[in-house]
Design a protein around this motif. Sequence first.
Motif, PDB file in Angstrom:
ATOM      1  N   ILE A  64      -8.249  16.293  -0.204  1.00 31.26           N
ATOM      2  CA  ILE A  64      -7.342  16.458   0.718  1.00 31.26           C
ATOM      3  C   ILE A  64      -7.614  16.429   2.004  1.00 31.26           C
ATOM      4  O   ILE A  64      -7.232  15.602   3.023  1.00 31.26           O
ATOM      5  CB  ILE A  64      -6.458  17.702   0.356  1.00 31.26           C
ATOM      6  CG1 ILE A  64      -5.746  17.589  -0.967  1.00 31.26           C
ATOM      7  CG2 ILE A  64      -5.473  17.940   1.570  1.00 31.26           C
ATOM      8  CD1 ILE A  64      -4.764  16.531  -1.028  1.00 31.26           C
ATOM      9  N   LEU A  65      -8.881  17.175   2.298  1.00 28.51           N
ATOM     10  CA  LEU A  65      -9.615  17.149   3.489  1.00 28.51           C
ATOM     11  C   LEU A  65     -10.065  15.896   4.104  1.00 28.51           C
ATOM     12  O   LEU A  65      -9.953  15.756   5.172  1.00 28.51           O
ATOM     13  CB  LEU A  65     -10.519  18.274   3.809  1.00 28.51           C
ATOM     14  CG  LEU A  65     -10.029  19.761   3.673  1.00 28.51           C
ATOM     15  CD1 LEU A  65     -11.038  20.755   3.182  1.00 28.51           C
ATOM     16  CD2 LEU A  65      -9.205  19.946   5.002  1.00 28.51           C
ATOM     17  N   GLY A  66     -10.639  14.949   3.228  1.00 26.77           N
ATOM     18  CA  GLY A  66     -10.884  13.855   3.340  1.00 26.77           C
ATOM     19  C   GLY A  66      -9.744  12.911   4.247  1.00 26.77           C
ATOM     20  O   GLY A  66      -9.900  12.339   5.166  1.00 26.77           O
ATOM     21  N   LEU A  67      -8.792  13.049   3.383  1.00 26.18           N
ATOM     22  CA  LEU A  67      -7.554  12.359   3.771  1.00 26.18           C
ATOM     23  C   LEU A  67      -6.949  12.801   5.346  1.00 26.18           C
ATOM     24  O   LEU A  67      -6.612  12.058   6.048  1.00 26.18           O
ATOM     25  CB  LEU A  67      -6.302  12.813   2.927  1.00 26.18           C
ATOM     26  CG  LEU A  67      -5.159  11.724   2.613  1.00 26.18           C
ATOM     27  CD1 LEU A  67      -5.477  10.561   2.385  1.00 26.18           C
ATOM     28  CD2 LEU A  67      -4.253  12.498   1.514  1.00 26.18           C
ATOM     29  N   ILE A  68      -7.027  14.097   5.630  1.00 22.73           N
ATOM     30  CA  ILE A  68      -6.570  14.547   6.870  1.00 22.73           C
ATOM     31  C   ILE A  68      -7.614  14.152   7.894  1.00 22.73           C
ATOM     32  O   ILE A  68      -7.197  13.628   8.971  1.00 22.73           O
ATOM     33  CB  ILE A  68      -6.334  16.317   6.753  1.00 22.73           C
ATOM     34  CG1 ILE A  68      -5.382  16.722   5.703  1.00 22.73           C
ATOM     35  CG2 ILE A  68      -6.033  16.807   8.100  1.00 22.73           C
ATOM     36  CD1 ILE A  68      -3.862  16.273   5.975  1.00 22.73           C
ATOM     37  N   ARG A  69      -8.625  14.431   7.568  1.00 25.64           N
ATOM     38  CA  ARG A  69      -9.837  13.977   8.591  1.00 25.64           C
ATOM     39  C   ARG A  69      -9.574  12.479   8.777  1.00 25.64           C
ATOM     40  O   ARG A  69      -9.651  12.005  10.192  1.00 25.64           O
ATOM     41  CB  ARG A  69     -11.296  13.945   8.123  1.00 25.64           C
ATOM     42  CG  ARG A  69     -12.185  13.456   8.783  1.00 25.64           C
ATOM     43  CD  ARG A  69     -13.629  13.936   8.522  1.00 25.64           C
ATOM     44  NE  ARG A  69     -13.955  15.262   8.610  1.00 25.64           N
ATOM     45  CZ  ARG A  69     -14.492  15.519   9.717  1.00 25.64           C
ATOM     46  NH1 ARG A  69     -14.598  15.001  10.989  1.00 25.64           N
ATOM     47  NH2 ARG A  69     -14.847  16.890   9.792  1.00 25.64           N
ATOM     48  N   GLU A  70      -9.145  11.401   8.078  1.00 23.86           N
ATOM     49  CA  GLU A  70      -8.924   9.952   8.320  1.00 23.86           C
ATOM     50  C   GLU A  70      -7.965   9.821   9.559  1.00 23.86           C
ATOM     51  O   GLU A  70      -7.821   8.830  10.156  1.00 23.86           O
ATOM     52  CB  GLU A  70      -8.690   9.243   7.040  1.00 23.86           C
ATOM     53  CG  GLU A  70      -9.782   8.558   6.269  1.00 23.86           C
ATOM     54  CD  GLU A  70      -9.218   8.146   4.958  1.00 23.86           C
ATOM     55  OE1 GLU A  70      -8.111   7.550   4.849  1.00 23.86           O
ATOM     56  OE2 GLU A  70     -10.171   8.221   3.956  1.00 23.86           O
ATOM     57  N   LYS A  71      -6.868  10.849   9.105  1.00 24.81           N
ATOM     58  CA  LYS A  71      -5.546  10.648   9.959  1.00 24.81           C
ATOM     59  C   LYS A  71      -5.755  11.370  11.330  1.00 24.81           C
ATOM     60  O   LYS A  71      -4.919  11.102  12.293  1.00 24.81           O
ATOM     61  CB  LYS A  71      -4.360  11.550   9.100  1.00 24.81           C
ATOM     62  CG  LYS A  71      -4.036  10.648   8.110  1.00 24.81           C
ATOM     63  CD  LYS A  71      -2.819  10.101   8.325  1.00 24.81           C
ATOM     64  CE  LYS A  71      -2.702   8.932   7.335  1.00 24.81           C
ATOM     65  NZ  LYS A  71      -1.838   7.678   7.676  1.00 24.81           N
ATOM     66  N   MET A  72      -7.062  12.215  11.444  1.00 28.69           N
ATOM     67  CA  MET A  72      -7.049  12.781  12.731  1.00 28.69           C
ATOM     68  C   MET A  72      -7.080  12.204  14.112  1.00 28.69           C
ATOM     69  O   MET A  72      -6.270  12.871  14.883  1.00 28.69           O
ATOM     70  CB  MET A  72      -8.223  13.986  12.570  1.00 28.69           C
ATOM     71  CG  MET A  72      -8.271  15.178  13.001  1.00 28.69           C
ATOM     72  SD  MET A  72      -7.050  16.119  12.322  1.00 28.69           S
ATOM     73  CE  MET A  72      -6.612  17.047  14.074  1.00 28.69           C
ATOM     74  N   ALA A  73      -7.630  11.389  14.149  1.00 32.84           N
ATOM     75  CA  ALA A  73      -7.413  10.647  15.490  1.00 32.84           C
ATOM     76  C   ALA A  73      -6.191   9.956  15.874  1.00 32.84           C
ATOM     77  O   ALA A  73      -5.793  10.494  17.013  1.00 32.84           O
ATOM     78  CB  ALA A  73      -8.479   9.086  15.288  1.00 32.84           C
TER      79      ALA A  73
END
Length: 213
Positions: A64-73
């Motif tokens: 889940i955190l990997g998914l959010i990191r991808e969206k962060m920009a």
Amino acid sequence: MRLILLGPPGVGKGTQAQFLLDKLNAIQLSTGDLLRAAVRQGTKLGKTAKSYMDRGELVPDDVILGLIREKMAELSNRAVIFDGFPRTVPQAVGLDSLLKEFNLKVDRVIELTIDDEVVVNRLGARRSCPTCGRVYNLISAPPKKAGICDEEGTALILRDDDKEAVIRNRLKVYHELTAPLSEYYRKTGNLVQVAGDGKVEEIRARVEKALEE
Ligand code: AP5
């Protein structure tokens, strides 16, 4: 504005998020929607996630955190409504540290509260459109024509995890792993609790008031 909508399955996080999008000029980030899209597309993430979702268990925090990191920009320069994320204390800690990298923070957490039995009834009656994602309820928000999406004309579906045994497991997981977030955010001073029982419009008014507090 970074707003978290916290609360058990079926309390109405997605329903209330829709009302807030225009008001806050925000985008909605629902990890559940992202995971369901990955399942439909048959990606590696989707295959991993499906086995957890079908049982009503949480997908692992690192995924889940990997998914959010991808969206962060794309999230960093927009107001964001987090719907169904974070779901565990490690996810909340991970979100804080991701936001810090962008000099951002969580501004407000609205926790919607409700009894488990209301959830079981609501979710058993939920139907959604597989094309546009619009959510209906056979009791509180039925489509104009039974079983058909008003917008798309597509046959509505019951989510795989909206079967009673799975709903009950989702509630159990919620009480064990997600409910402690209430205390986590109370300590930051950002938490406002809102009763999630009643008519959709009544809850909308409570949520809007909570945002002004
Ligand atoms: P997710 O999709 O996030 O599901 P959830 O949190 O269980 O929430 P729901 O979508 O079921 O409910 P909601 O609160 O949005 O209610 P809604 O507005 O639709 O997660 C699904 C799965 O994905 C998880 O179990 C997990 O496996 C995985 N996952 C997702 N995020 C994760 C994460 N961060 N970490 C790990 N795993 C994750 O309303 C429900 C129904 O009630 C609708 O029919 C609606 O029309 C109706 N309704 C709404 N308000 C009212 C009202 N006031 N009165 C009557 N009916 C109402």
